[in-house]
Design a protein around this motif. Structure first.
Motif, PDB file in Angstrom:
ATOM      1  N   THR A  46       0.870  -1.172   0.000  1.00  0.00           N
ATOM      2  CA  THR A  46       0.000   0.000   0.000  1.00  0.00           C
ATOM      3  C   THR A  46       0.907   1.221   0.000  1.00  0.00           C
ATOM      4  OG1 THR A  46      -1.670  -1.171   1.271  1.00  0.00           O
ATOM      5  CG2 THR A  46      -1.817   1.233   1.241  1.00  0.00           C
ATOM      6  N   GLU A 101       0.997   5.288   0.257  1.00  0.00           N
ATOM      7  CA  GLU A 101       0.267   6.492   0.629  1.00  0.00           C
ATOM      8  C   GLU A 101       1.074   7.696   0.155  1.00  0.00           C
ATOM      9  OE1 GLU A 101      -1.476   6.275   4.728  1.00  0.00           O
ATOM     10  OE2 GLU A 101      -0.184   4.490   4.745  1.00  0.00           O
ATOM     11  N   ARG A 127       4.645   7.133   1.960  1.00  0.00           N
ATOM     12  CA  ARG A 127       4.963   5.968   2.778  1.00  0.00           C
ATOM     13  C   ARG A 127       4.486   4.716   2.062  1.00  0.00           C
ATOM     14  NH1 ARG A 127       6.318   4.990   7.753  1.00  0.00           N
ATOM     15  NH2 ARG A 127       5.531   3.159   8.855  1.00  0.00           N
ATOM     16  N   THR A 147       3.648   0.574   2.815  1.00  0.00           N
ATOM     17  CA  THR A 147       3.441  -0.457   3.823  1.00  0.00           C
ATOM     18  C   THR A 147       3.348  -1.797   3.111  1.00  0.00           C
ATOM     19  OG1 THR A 147       2.256   1.106   5.243  1.00  0.00           O
ATOM     20  CG2 THR A 147       1.977  -1.236   5.721  1.00  0.00           C
ATOM     21  N   GLN A 192       2.568  -5.781   3.289  1.00  0.00           N
ATOM     22  CA  GLN A 192       1.857  -6.812   4.046  1.00  0.00           C
ATOM     23  C   GLN A 192       2.561  -8.148   3.807  1.00  0.00           C
ATOM     24  OE1 GLN A 192      -2.345  -7.327   3.200  1.00  0.00           O
ATOM     25  NE2 GLN A 192      -2.304  -9.366   4.043  1.00  0.00           N
ATOM     26  N   LEU A 229       3.055  -6.376   9.194  1.00  0.00           N
ATOM     27  CA  LEU A 229       3.220  -5.236   8.299  1.00  0.00           C
ATOM     28  C   LEU A 229       4.612  -4.652   8.485  1.00  0.00           C
ATOM     29  CD1 LEU A 229      -0.185  -3.426   8.969  1.00  0.00           C
ATOM     30  CD2 LEU A 229       0.407  -4.849   6.999  1.00  0.00           C
ATOM     31  N   GLY A 260       6.527  -1.054   7.505  1.00  0.00           N
ATOM     32  CA  GLY A 260       6.343   0.285   6.963  1.00  0.00           C
ATOM     33  C   GLY A 260       7.660   0.947   6.626  1.00  0.00           C
ATOM     34  N   GLU A 282       9.096   4.887   5.226  1.00  0.00           N
ATOM     35  CA  GLU A 282       8.856   6.257   4.793  1.00  0.00           C
ATOM     36  C   GLU A 282       9.709   6.557   3.567  1.00  0.00           C
ATOM     37  OE1 GLU A 282       9.680  10.716   6.448  1.00  0.00           O
ATOM     38  OE2 GLU A 282       8.714   9.312   7.829  1.00  0.00           O
TER      39      GLU A 282
END
Length: 109
Positions: free
Chosen positions: A21, A23, A31, A33, A35, A53, A55, A57
């Motif tokens: 994902t 963003e 960012r 992420t 899974q 998850l 993450g 940046e």
């Protein structure tokens, strides 16, 4: 109670990225992420289970060592987060333009 049709089997397990994902907020840092799923293959049956998850940046100047997706081996090449962003932006724009070109145009009355 005994386990019905119990068999001893050899298998393989691994972790893989199932989904990403991204963003890209109007204000703030982009960012990604990832899974992750834990996969298990035993007796020709493969299953996967959510395992977490991860993450990250977006940092334009950060460098990433590129790997061959088939083998996981380092290729000797690198890229920056800014270049990855450029690639994703270009993929998005191409898909959006192709979609818009295929959409029927409305006729003015």
């Amino acid at each position: 109670m005994a386990n019905y049709k119990e068999q001893i089997a050899t298998g393989t397990t691994w972790v893989r990225c199932k989904a990403v994902t991204i963003e890209n907020p109007l204000n703030g840092a982009a960012r990604a992420t990832f899974q992750e799923t834990h996969c298990t293959s035993v007796g020709g049956v493969t299953s996967e289970q959510f395992s977490g998850l991860l993450g990250l940046e977006f940092k334009p100047d950060s460098t990433v060592a590129l790997r061959d997706p088939q083998t996981g081996e380092l290729t000797g090449q690198t890229s920056t987060h800014a270049h990855v962003y450029q690639l994703l932006y270009s993929i998005y724009m191409q898909a959006a333009l192709e979609r818009d070109a295929a959409a029927p145009t409305s006729m003015a009355a």
